[in-house]
Design a protein around this motif. Structure first.
Motif, PDB file in Angstrom:
ATOM      1  N   SER A 165     -12.281  -6.131  -8.717  1.00  0.00           N
ATOM      2  CA  SER A 165     -11.955  -5.015  -7.830  1.00  0.00           C
ATOM      3  C   SER A 165     -10.718  -4.288  -8.343  1.00  0.00           C
ATOM      4  O   SER A 165      -9.960  -4.828  -9.149  1.00  0.00           O
ATOM      5  CB  SER A 165     -11.716  -5.509  -6.401  1.00  0.00           C
ATOM      6  OG  SER A 165     -10.593  -6.380  -6.353  1.00  0.00           O
ATOM      7  N   ARG A 167      -7.368  -1.777  -6.894  1.00  0.00           N
ATOM      8  CA  ARG A 167      -6.646  -1.423  -5.668  1.00  0.00           C
ATOM      9  C   ARG A 167      -5.204  -1.052  -5.997  1.00  0.00           C
ATOM     10  O   ARG A 167      -4.688  -1.431  -7.053  1.00  0.00           O
ATOM     11  CB  ARG A 167      -6.671  -2.583  -4.679  1.00  0.00           C
ATOM     12  CG  ARG A 167      -5.921  -3.828  -5.170  1.00  0.00           C
ATOM     13  CD  ARG A 167      -6.226  -5.035  -4.311  1.00  0.00           C
ATOM     14  NE  ARG A 167      -7.612  -5.437  -4.451  1.00  0.00           N
ATOM     15  CZ  ARG A 167      -8.361  -5.875  -3.440  1.00  0.00           C
ATOM     16  NH1 ARG A 167      -7.836  -5.940  -2.220  1.00  0.00           N
ATOM     17  NH2 ARG A 167      -9.587  -6.254  -3.640  1.00  0.00           N
ATOM     18  N   ILE A 169      -1.346  -1.680  -4.820  1.00  0.00           N
ATOM     19  CA  ILE A 169      -0.565  -2.646  -4.059  1.00  0.00           C
ATOM     20  C   ILE A 169       0.915  -2.310  -4.183  1.00  0.00           C
ATOM     21  O   ILE A 169       1.344  -1.677  -5.152  1.00  0.00           O
ATOM     22  CB  ILE A 169      -0.802  -4.105  -4.509  1.00  0.00           C
ATOM     23  CG1 ILE A 169      -0.313  -4.303  -5.961  1.00  0.00           C
ATOM     24  CG2 ILE A 169      -2.263  -4.490  -4.365  1.00  0.00           C
ATOM     25  CD1 ILE A 169      -0.305  -5.763  -6.394  1.00  0.00           C
ATOM     26  N   TYR A 186       1.766  -5.757  -0.302  1.00  0.00           N
ATOM     27  CA  TYR A 186       0.983  -5.018   0.688  1.00  0.00           C
ATOM     28  C   TYR A 186      -0.181  -4.371  -0.047  1.00  0.00           C
ATOM     29  O   TYR A 186       0.004  -3.673  -1.049  1.00  0.00           O
ATOM     30  CB  TYR A 186       1.836  -3.951   1.375  1.00  0.00           C
ATOM     31  CG  TYR A 186       1.045  -3.114   2.357  1.00  0.00           C
ATOM     32  CD1 TYR A 186       0.596  -3.657   3.549  1.00  0.00           C
ATOM     33  CD2 TYR A 186       0.728  -1.785   2.065  1.00  0.00           C
ATOM     34  CE1 TYR A 186      -0.145  -2.903   4.453  1.00  0.00           C
ATOM     35  CE2 TYR A 186      -0.014  -1.021   2.959  1.00  0.00           C
ATOM     36  CZ  TYR A 186      -0.438  -1.583   4.145  1.00  0.00           C
ATOM     37  OH  TYR A 186      -1.176  -0.845   5.021  1.00  0.00           O
ATOM     38  N   CYS A 187      -1.391  -4.625   0.446  1.00  0.00           N
ATOM     39  CA  CYS A 187      -2.605  -4.151  -0.218  1.00  0.00           C
ATOM     40  C   CYS A 187      -3.073  -2.853   0.424  1.00  0.00           C
ATOM     41  O   CYS A 187      -3.303  -2.796   1.639  1.00  0.00           O
ATOM     42  CB  CYS A 187      -3.692  -5.214  -0.134  1.00  0.00           C
ATOM     43  SG  CYS A 187      -5.265  -4.681  -0.834  1.00  0.00           S
ATOM     44  N   VAL A 189      -5.924  -1.451   0.085  1.00  0.00           N
ATOM     45  CA  VAL A 189      -7.329  -1.533   0.496  1.00  0.00           C
ATOM     46  C   VAL A 189      -7.465  -2.305   1.800  1.00  0.00           C
ATOM     47  O   VAL A 189      -8.097  -1.851   2.748  1.00  0.00           O
ATOM     48  CB  VAL A 189      -8.180  -2.188  -0.613  1.00  0.00           C
ATOM     49  CG1 VAL A 189      -9.612  -2.427  -0.134  1.00  0.00           C
ATOM     50  CG2 VAL A 189      -8.191  -1.313  -1.860  1.00  0.00           C
ATOM     51  N   ALA A 190      -6.863  -3.499   1.839  1.00  0.00           N
ATOM     52  CA  ALA A 190      -6.977  -4.337   3.033  1.00  0.00           C
ATOM     53  C   ALA A 190      -6.084  -3.850   4.175  1.00  0.00           C
ATOM     54  O   ALA A 190      -6.328  -4.175   5.339  1.00  0.00           O
ATOM     55  CB  ALA A 190      -6.610  -5.776   2.687  1.00  0.00           C
ATOM     56  N   LYS A 191      -5.021  -3.091   3.849  1.00  0.00           N
ATOM     57  CA  LYS A 191      -4.071  -2.583   4.842  1.00  0.00           C
ATOM     58  C   LYS A 191      -3.275  -3.699   5.522  1.00  0.00           C
ATOM     59  O   LYS A 191      -2.908  -3.594   6.697  1.00  0.00           O
ATOM     60  CB  LYS A 191      -4.773  -1.727   5.911  1.00  0.00           C
ATOM     61  CG  LYS A 191      -5.571  -0.555   5.353  1.00  0.00           C
ATOM     62  CD  LYS A 191      -4.694   0.413   4.582  1.00  0.00           C
ATOM     63  CE  LYS A 191      -5.496   1.599   4.068  1.00  0.00           C
ATOM     64  NZ  LYS A 191      -4.708   2.489   3.196  1.00  0.00           N
ATOM     65  N   TYR A 192      -3.025  -4.779   4.786  1.00  0.00           N
ATOM     66  CA  TYR A 192      -2.142  -5.824   5.293  1.00  0.00           C
ATOM     67  C   TYR A 192      -1.560  -6.594   4.102  1.00  0.00           C
ATOM     68  O   TYR A 192      -1.961  -6.379   2.956  1.00  0.00           O
ATOM     69  CB  TYR A 192      -2.859  -6.764   6.266  1.00  0.00           C
ATOM     70  CG  TYR A 192      -4.065  -7.475   5.713  1.00  0.00           C
ATOM     71  CD1 TYR A 192      -3.952  -8.594   4.882  1.00  0.00           C
ATOM     72  CD2 TYR A 192      -5.350  -7.031   6.041  1.00  0.00           C
ATOM     73  CE1 TYR A 192      -5.060  -9.241   4.388  1.00  0.00           C
ATOM     74  CE2 TYR A 192      -6.474  -7.683   5.547  1.00  0.00           C
ATOM     75  CZ  TYR A 192      -6.321  -8.787   4.721  1.00  0.00           C
ATOM     76  OH  TYR A 192      -7.433  -9.415   4.231  1.00  0.00           O
ATOM     77  N   ARG A 194      -0.986  -9.431   1.455  1.00  0.00           N
ATOM     78  CA  ARG A 194      -1.843 -10.403   0.791  1.00  0.00           C
ATOM     79  C   ARG A 194      -1.065 -11.134  -0.290  1.00  0.00           C
ATOM     80  O   ARG A 194      -0.042 -10.644  -0.767  1.00  0.00           O
ATOM     81  CB  ARG A 194      -3.054  -9.714   0.149  1.00  0.00           C
ATOM     82  CG  ARG A 194      -4.159  -9.344   1.113  1.00  0.00           C
ATOM     83  CD  ARG A 194      -5.425  -9.012   0.339  1.00  0.00           C
ATOM     84  NE  ARG A 194      -5.808 -10.104  -0.567  1.00  0.00           N
ATOM     85  CZ  ARG A 194      -6.819 -10.025  -1.434  1.00  0.00           C
ATOM     86  NH1 ARG A 194      -7.510  -8.908  -1.548  1.00  0.00           N
ATOM     87  NH2 ARG A 194      -7.116 -11.057  -2.213  1.00  0.00           N
ATOM     88  N   TYR A 214       4.965   0.117   3.700  1.00  0.00           N
ATOM     89  CA  TYR A 214       4.637  -0.851   4.752  1.00  0.00           C
ATOM     90  C   TYR A 214       5.919  -1.201   5.478  1.00  0.00           C
ATOM     91  O   TYR A 214       6.902  -1.607   4.861  1.00  0.00           O
ATOM     92  CB  TYR A 214       4.003  -2.104   4.147  1.00  0.00           C
ATOM     93  CG  TYR A 214       3.618  -3.137   5.177  1.00  0.00           C
ATOM     94  CD1 TYR A 214       2.731  -2.823   6.207  1.00  0.00           C
ATOM     95  CD2 TYR A 214       4.143  -4.423   5.132  1.00  0.00           C
ATOM     96  CE1 TYR A 214       2.372  -3.770   7.138  1.00  0.00           C
ATOM     97  CE2 TYR A 214       3.787  -5.374   6.061  1.00  0.00           C
ATOM     98  CZ  TYR A 214       2.900  -5.052   7.068  1.00  0.00           C
ATOM     99  OH  TYR A 214       2.546  -5.980   8.005  1.00  0.00           O
ATOM    100  N   SER A 277      -4.837 -20.855   5.130  1.00  0.00           N
ATOM    101  CA  SER A 277      -5.178 -20.023   3.973  1.00  0.00           C
ATOM    102  C   SER A 277      -5.519 -20.853   2.744  1.00  0.00           C
ATOM    103  O   SER A 277      -6.081 -20.341   1.780  1.00  0.00           O
ATOM    104  CB  SER A 277      -4.021 -19.075   3.645  1.00  0.00           C
ATOM    105  OG  SER A 277      -2.861 -19.808   3.293  1.00  0.00           O
TER     106      SER A 277
END
Length: 318
Positions: A165, A167, A169, A186-187, A189-192, A194, A214, A277
């Motif tokens: 993938s 993205r 970050i 802070y990603c 794509v995921a918006k949180y 990681r 962020y 996790s």
């Protein structure tokens, strides 16, 4: 009070390191010397290895390139040995954000050590080892990710996990656990937030759009604080029964060795906590133990191991 030339050069190194740009006259006035003397001093600094760069023109001057040089620092021999072994503790890492710098620092320490101290270091190297599990993994983007965190710069990465993938970050920092490197970021794509395995980051380039932001609390942005508190978040109970062979294998694992209660017959039990996790990783880890380990808790981990066993059975079914 008039200072000697050596003191003046040390003062000059500190002055030029503090400034992005300066002129000869500015430094001459500040050091209380003539312009001609300052030109000679700057020439000597350049010959000593201070990376000075001149910019001609009406608005020109001098600046120091990125790799700034520190003034001479005096160490006692015990202090030098302590720093030497602090660097040596990193030698089992295949990659570091500053590989070359560690090697040149060690070479400089060894060059100025007395013969008896060199012999003492050799003896200590034979008696003291900083061990980490070896991993033959390439980390082409480790330094880029660290620099992006320091500069608070958004980067575009190609990441290979189960799937490849791409993205944007915003890295907050990097850390290492058991020889593996991780980047918390802070990603876009995921918006949180990681955590990315650094060896899975295949390319890392400045992002076309550097506006990824962020809003986080200062203690969350502090990667050291975050790592130190990692064990206190999202924890579930981990209970694993072990055969004597399972005990021996787990005792070689840093993260488990202090959580094993060993019975008289050599068998044992792990009773600790693990972050949710890490359950997917733990499923593969304990599956590799076969009959030497029996996971009792958490239920979610038992389920993941069961699914992996089913997939394995399907793979080898004739």
């Amino acid at each position: 009070m008039k200072v000697n030339k050596a003191q003046r050069l040390i003062q000059l190194i500190m002055l030029v390191n503090e400034r992005r740009k300066f002129t000869i006259q500015e430094l001459a006035d500040e050091c209380g010397v003539s312009r001609r003397t300052m030109i000679r001093d700057l020439t000597e600094l350049s010959e000593l290895g201070v990376p000075l760069y001149s910019q001609p023109g009406a608005h020109g001057g001098y600046r120091v390139l990125r790799e700034k040089v520190l003034p001479p620092i005096s160490f006692t021999e015990p202090e030098a040995m302590a720093l030497f072994f602090a660097c040596q503790s990193l030698q089992n890492y295949k990659s570091l954000p500053f590989d070359d710098e560690v090697n040149t620092a060690l070479q400089k320490f060894m060059h100025y050590m007395t013969a008896d101290r060199k012999a003492a270091i050799q003896r200590m190297q034979e008696s003291l080892v900083f061990w980490i599990p070896p991993h033959d993994l390439d980390l082409p983007c480790l330094r880029d990710l660290l620099e992006a965190a320091l500069e608070q710069q958004t980067v575009h990465i190609v990441y290979e996990a189960k799937e490849r993938s791409e993205r944007d970050i915003l890295p907050l920092g990097v850390y290492t656990v058991n020889g593996l490197w991780y980047c918390r970021a802070y990603c876009g794509v995921a918006k949180y937030m990681r955590v990315f395995r650094v060896d899975r980051v295949k390319t890392c380039l400045p992002a076309a759009d550097n506006n990824l932001t962020y809003n986080i609390a200062s203690e969350e942005a502090n990667i050291r604080h975050w790592v130190m508190q990692m064990e206190d978040r999202d924890l579930v109970e981990l209970v694993v029964e072990l055969t004597p062979e399972g005990v021996r294998r787990c005792q070689s694992e840093i993260w488990l060795s202090q959580s094993i209660e060993v019975h008289e017959d050599g068998s044992g039990v792990i009773d600790t906590h693990i972050s949710e996790s890490y359950l997917n990783w733990a499923a593969h880890f304990f599956l590799g133990f076969g009959l030497e380990a029996h996971v009792r808790q958490p239920v979610a981990l038992r389920g993941q191991i069961g699914r992996l066993l089913q997939e394995l059975s399907n793979q080898y079914r004739s």
